[in-house]
Design an enzyme around this catalytic site. Sequence first.
Site, PDB file in Angstrom:
ATOM      1  N   CYS A 123       0.580  -1.128   0.044  1.00  0.00           N
ATOM      2  CA  CYS A 123       0.218  -0.060   0.047  1.00  0.00           C
ATOM      3  C   CYS A 123       0.883   1.290   0.025  1.00  0.00           C
ATOM      4  O   CYS A 123       1.838   1.440   0.651  1.00  0.00           O
ATOM      5  CB  CYS A 123      -0.746  -0.136   1.235  1.00  0.00           C
ATOM      6  SG  CYS A 123      -1.602   1.478   1.273  1.00  0.00           S
ATOM      7  N   GLU A 158      11.722  -0.432  -8.686  1.00  0.00           N
ATOM      8  CA  GLU A 158      10.898  -0.073  -9.972  1.00  0.00           C
ATOM      9  C   GLU A 158       9.467   0.105  -9.293  1.00  0.00           C
ATOM     10  O   GLU A 158       8.690  -0.762  -9.430  1.00  0.00           O
ATOM     11  CB  GLU A 158      10.675  -1.487 -10.667  1.00  0.00           C
ATOM     12  CG  GLU A 158      11.786  -1.573 -11.612  1.00  0.00           C
ATOM     13  CD  GLU A 158      11.611  -2.554 -12.675  1.00  0.00           C
ATOM     14  OE1 GLU A 158      10.785  -3.394 -12.391  1.00  0.00           O
ATOM     15  OE2 GLU A 158      12.562  -2.514 -13.605  1.00  0.00           O
ATOM     16  N   CYS A 163      -2.913   0.963  -5.279  1.00  0.00           N
ATOM     17  CA  CYS A 163      -3.768   0.584  -3.999  1.00  0.00           C
ATOM     18  C   CYS A 163      -5.003   1.112  -3.858  1.00  0.00           C
ATOM     19  O   CYS A 163      -4.892   2.550  -4.011  1.00  0.00           O
ATOM     20  CB  CYS A 163      -2.768   0.606  -2.770  1.00  0.00           C
ATOM     21  SG  CYS A 163      -3.784  -0.228  -1.343  1.00  0.00           S
ATOM     22  N   GLU A 316      19.836  -1.343 -14.993  1.00  0.00           N
ATOM     23  CA  GLU A 316      19.807  -2.884 -15.228  1.00  0.00           C
ATOM     24  C   GLU A 316      19.590  -2.933 -16.647  1.00  0.00           C
ATOM     25  O   GLU A 316      19.206  -2.135 -17.240  1.00  0.00           O
ATOM     26  CB  GLU A 316      18.403  -3.447 -14.645  1.00  0.00           C
ATOM     27  CG  GLU A 316      18.246  -3.452 -13.032  1.00  0.00           C
ATOM     28  CD  GLU A 316      16.876  -3.956 -12.773  1.00  0.00           C
ATOM     29  OE1 GLU A 316      16.247  -4.841 -13.657  1.00  0.00           O
ATOM     30  OE2 GLU A 316      16.593  -3.712 -11.643  1.00  0.00           O
ATOM     31  N   TRP A 324      11.067 -13.261 -18.759  1.00  0.00           N
ATOM     32  CA  TRP A 324       9.876 -12.789 -18.490  1.00  0.00           C
ATOM     33  C   TRP A 324       9.049 -12.635 -19.826  1.00  0.00           C
ATOM     34  O   TRP A 324       7.649 -12.346 -19.427  1.00  0.00           O
ATOM     35  CB  TRP A 324       9.471 -11.542 -17.738  1.00  0.00           C
ATOM     36  CG  TRP A 324      10.667 -10.395 -17.851  1.00  0.00           C
ATOM     37  CD1 TRP A 324      11.745 -10.409 -17.192  1.00  0.00           C
ATOM     38  CD2 TRP A 324      10.349  -9.470 -18.888  1.00  0.00           C
ATOM     39  NE1 TRP A 324      12.407  -9.256 -17.782  1.00  0.00           N
ATOM     40  CE2 TRP A 324      11.727  -8.594 -18.576  1.00  0.00           C
ATOM     41  CE3 TRP A 324       9.299  -9.077 -19.588  1.00  0.00           C
ATOM     42  CZ2 TRP A 324      11.735  -7.438 -19.280  1.00  0.00           C
ATOM     43  CZ3 TRP A 324       9.606  -7.932 -20.145  1.00  0.00           C
ATOM     44  CH2 TRP A 324      10.605  -7.031 -20.068  1.00  0.00           C
ATOM     45  N   LYS A 365      15.177 -17.985 -11.890  1.00  0.00           N
ATOM     46  CA  LYS A 365      16.496 -18.748 -12.046  1.00  0.00           C
ATOM     47  C   LYS A 365      16.953 -18.877 -13.315  1.00  0.00           C
ATOM     48  O   LYS A 365      18.276 -19.158 -13.546  1.00  0.00           O
ATOM     49  CB  LYS A 365      16.170 -20.137 -11.460  1.00  0.00           C
ATOM     50  CG  LYS A 365      15.072 -20.873 -12.169  1.00  0.00           C
ATOM     51  CD  LYS A 365      14.930 -22.201 -11.427  1.00  0.00           C
ATOM     52  CE  LYS A 365      13.654 -22.696 -11.892  1.00  0.00           C
ATOM     53  NZ  LYS A 365      12.252 -22.223 -11.511  1.00  0.00           N
ATOM     54  N   PHE A 366      16.298 -18.778 -14.482  1.00  0.00           N
ATOM     55  CA  PHE A 366      16.653 -18.732 -15.800  1.00  0.00           C
ATOM     56  C   PHE A 366      17.021 -17.242 -16.471  1.00  0.00           C
ATOM     57  O   PHE A 366      17.009 -17.347 -17.575  1.00  0.00           O
ATOM     58  CB  PHE A 366      15.793 -19.619 -16.630  1.00  0.00           C
ATOM     59  CG  PHE A 366      15.893 -21.048 -16.249  1.00  0.00           C
ATOM     60  CD1 PHE A 366      17.205 -21.763 -16.107  1.00  0.00           C
ATOM     61  CD2 PHE A 366      14.849 -21.513 -15.725  1.00  0.00           C
ATOM     62  CE1 PHE A 366      17.026 -23.266 -15.531  1.00  0.00           C
ATOM     63  CE2 PHE A 366      14.601 -22.736 -15.192  1.00  0.00           C
ATOM     64  CZ  PHE A 366      15.912 -23.676 -15.058  1.00  0.00           C
ATOM     65  N   HIS A 367      16.766 -16.427 -15.800  1.00  0.00           N
ATOM     66  CA  HIS A 367      17.064 -14.909 -16.295  1.00  0.00           C
ATOM     67  C   HIS A 367      18.603 -14.960 -16.649  1.00  0.00           C
ATOM     68  O   HIS A 367      19.280 -15.047 -15.663  1.00  0.00           O
ATOM     69  CB  HIS A 367      16.532 -13.740 -15.423  1.00  0.00           C
ATOM     70  CG  HIS A 367      16.783 -12.771 -15.834  1.00  0.00           C
ATOM     71  ND1 HIS A 367      17.712 -11.792 -16.306  1.00  0.00           N
ATOM     72  CD2 HIS A 367      15.365 -11.664 -16.450  1.00  0.00           C
ATOM     73  CE1 HIS A 367      17.387 -10.587 -16.836  1.00  0.00           C
ATOM     74  NE2 HIS A 367      16.018 -10.587 -16.779  1.00  0.00           N
TER      75      HIS A 367
HETATM   76  C1  GLA Z   1      13.215  -5.650 -13.409  1.00  0.00           C
HETATM   77  C2  GLA Z   1      13.403  -5.952 -11.883  1.00  0.00           C
HETATM   78  C3  GLA Z   1      14.514  -6.817 -11.541  1.00  0.00           C
HETATM   79  C4  GLA Z   1      14.508  -7.962 -12.377  1.00  0.00           C
HETATM   80  C5  GLA Z   1      14.417  -7.774 -13.730  1.00  0.00           C
HETATM   81  C6  GLA Z   1      14.255  -8.888 -14.654  1.00  0.00           C
HETATM   82  O1  GLA Z   1      13.789  -4.819 -13.927  1.00  0.00           O
HETATM   83  O2  GLA Z   1      13.817  -4.577 -11.453  1.00  0.00           O
HETATM   84  O3  GLA Z   1      14.500  -7.100 -10.117  1.00  0.00           O
HETATM   85  O4  GLA Z   1      13.185  -8.646 -12.015  1.00  0.00           O
HETATM   86  O5  GLA Z   1      13.482  -7.046 -14.071  1.00  0.00           O
HETATM   87  O6  GLA Z   1      14.413  -8.571 -16.178  1.00  0.00           O
HETATM   88 ZN    ZN Z   2      -3.508   1.549   0.155  1.00  0.00          ZN
END
Ligand code: GLA
Ligand code: ZN
Length: 688
Positions: A123, A158, A163, A316, A324, A365-367
């Site tokens: 929240c 991020e 909410c 990043e 994903w 785990k596979f990123h």
């Molecule tokens: C986002 C998140 C990270 C990770 C990456 C994977 O940017 O901030 O913690 O999950 O995606 O791509």
């Molecule tokens: Zn709230």
Amino acid sequence: MVEKYKPISPKYPHILHGGDYNPDQWLETPEIIDEDIRLMKKAHVNVVSLGIFAWSKLEPEEGKFDFSWLDNIMDKLAKNGIYVILATPSGARPIWLAKKYPEVLRVDDERQRQLYGGRHNHCLTSPIYREKVRIINTKLAERYKDHPALIAWHISNEYSGECHCPLCQEAFRQFLKNKYGTLEKLNHEWWTSFWSHSITDWSQIESPSKKGEFNLHGLKLDWKRFITHQTVDFFKNEIGPIRRITPNIPVTTNLMGLCPEYDQWEMAKVEDIVSWDNYPEWHNDYQKTWETAAATAFSHDLNRSLKGGRPFMMMESAPGNINWRNINKLQRPGIIELQSMQAVAHGSDTVQYFQWRKGRGGFEKFHGAVVGHSGSENTRIFSEVSKVGEDLEKLDAVVGTTVKPEVAVVFDYQNLWAIEDARISNCESMNYTKTCIEHYTPFWKKGVPVDVINEMADLSGYKLVIAPMAYMLREGFAERIDKFVKGGGTFVTTYLSGFVNDNDLCWLGGFPGPLRKILGIWDEEQDALYPSDKNSIVLNEGNELGFKGSFDIKDMCDIIHAEKAQVLAIYKSDFYKGKPALTVNNYGKGHAYYIAARTGTDFLDKFYSSIIEKFGIKKTIDSELPEGVSAEYRTDGENDFVFIMNFTEETKTVKITDQYKNMLDGNPESETIQIPAYGFKLLQRNAK
Ligand code: GLA
Ligand code: ZN
């Protein structure tokens, strides 16, 4: 004069290279942590982002803190010359916190409280969550304030989402009271007499929901603004103790590209440095590689513009692949370094990856990671990353430098929110973001630097301002454009501009509202085109742009009258055949162009080429660039650092006319340079 900015940290005035590091997943195997440090040094990693999701390891039980593991890692990193961007852990909370204080759990728009799980789901208002965050942030700041490894704060992760809990509803009402003062004013601005939605008591106001209030556009717009306000307020709560205890350590929070969940311009005002997470979908089947690159460049330029040109951080990026999307294609050899150099070319002072090491379990785990499950350094990814690190070490001179573009493209989140609700002409194909990128790409192709600004930005200093689909004219925007054009600037806008004011109320007296005088046109009707509909615009003989032809249009177009403006092109068919489709108005000392229909990129390329020539807009290098090659530069006022990058699958040849030195090997560069597929050249010349 171009300003040179200070480095992110005076402790380490170099380009930062590293990434998200999660040793908290490996505490049972301390030998892995020692191995990580050995490998980091080998890969020329000089910084890691630490503790992003480590709350349950830092505070395993309420009020019981354990920093011993973090002390140990921070000390080891410091000893090995690796710096730390230390995270506050609010991006994911421990189970105990959610179980004991359910108010911290987010409520969705159907008023359902979520169960514990996932991340990024707290929240925004809960005083308990804010207090818990403040406590842990205070402890972190106090403990590590003098730690030699600490160079910046990574606040949460991020921020996103919304909410709808009772606390947030109440805060929303308070936000509205502050904005409108009286219900009378609010009812007027939201036009609540529509469908009998008049509000007679503040308590009747509810956040938008598909199951409830969803048609008062003013309310929805204010809800988005409230989410922005509350997210920024949450951030302010986080950084309160941090700024007090470590006033000299910069704070940032990683933004998500063009994600319109909140207005990133408001966050940028509060943070010290902008950072963002860059995940282009390289090698997809709907674009050429260079088109992906141009869209990525747009995001980089936005992030540099968020703080008026100050270098940002690419917090990043993926080494190898992400996990994903449904199709997670491997980045082809060379892409890791090319995307890294692209970030630096557009103003990043860092190259950081998600993630350093792949975990053994869980969703990621596979990123892609620098170190995979084999643990081996003899991998393609590890050697590509090491090469990036090695090359970045030669770019010290680039740190803190920037560029002052003559061109700005306006991409405004608040306008985007309004457009999404517009219910006018072609609602299936509004594509505001895509359209802004399409108007940006002709400049990218020619190596013309561009700022990506919002409607609130200061326009002085630009020669050309382009505001595609400026549907909502935010406060003062039309006045700023007026002043800009009168003073000699060139303004370009399109169909679907000048329809509503800041609160989504339509302008009366003829569209494009306050832009009408500047553009010298009246927009009488708005048409939508089905995909099978065909029409085009035809350039008039001898028009001032210097090119002719007929160009297909699609999706939407407006039927306009040239009141003062000169007509440059007309519609080819339909009942508006022969009516103006492209106009220019000489206004004050400047020019205002209006493109009445959505065209393809064929027209935009020609149109902007002509504008670049006509108004003498500077390019990074004089010669024409081959398709898929971009040229960007940063400058310290004395030297220009020129990045020429090949985002195609073939070798390309580029001609250069000035005297250049190759920044990586120190050699002079000859007039014709060959750049292999996914390759680049980093060149230095005297500032122009
Ligand atoms: C986002 C998140 C990270 C990770 C990456 C994977 O940017 O901030 O913690 O999950 O995606 O791509
Ligand atoms: Zn709230």
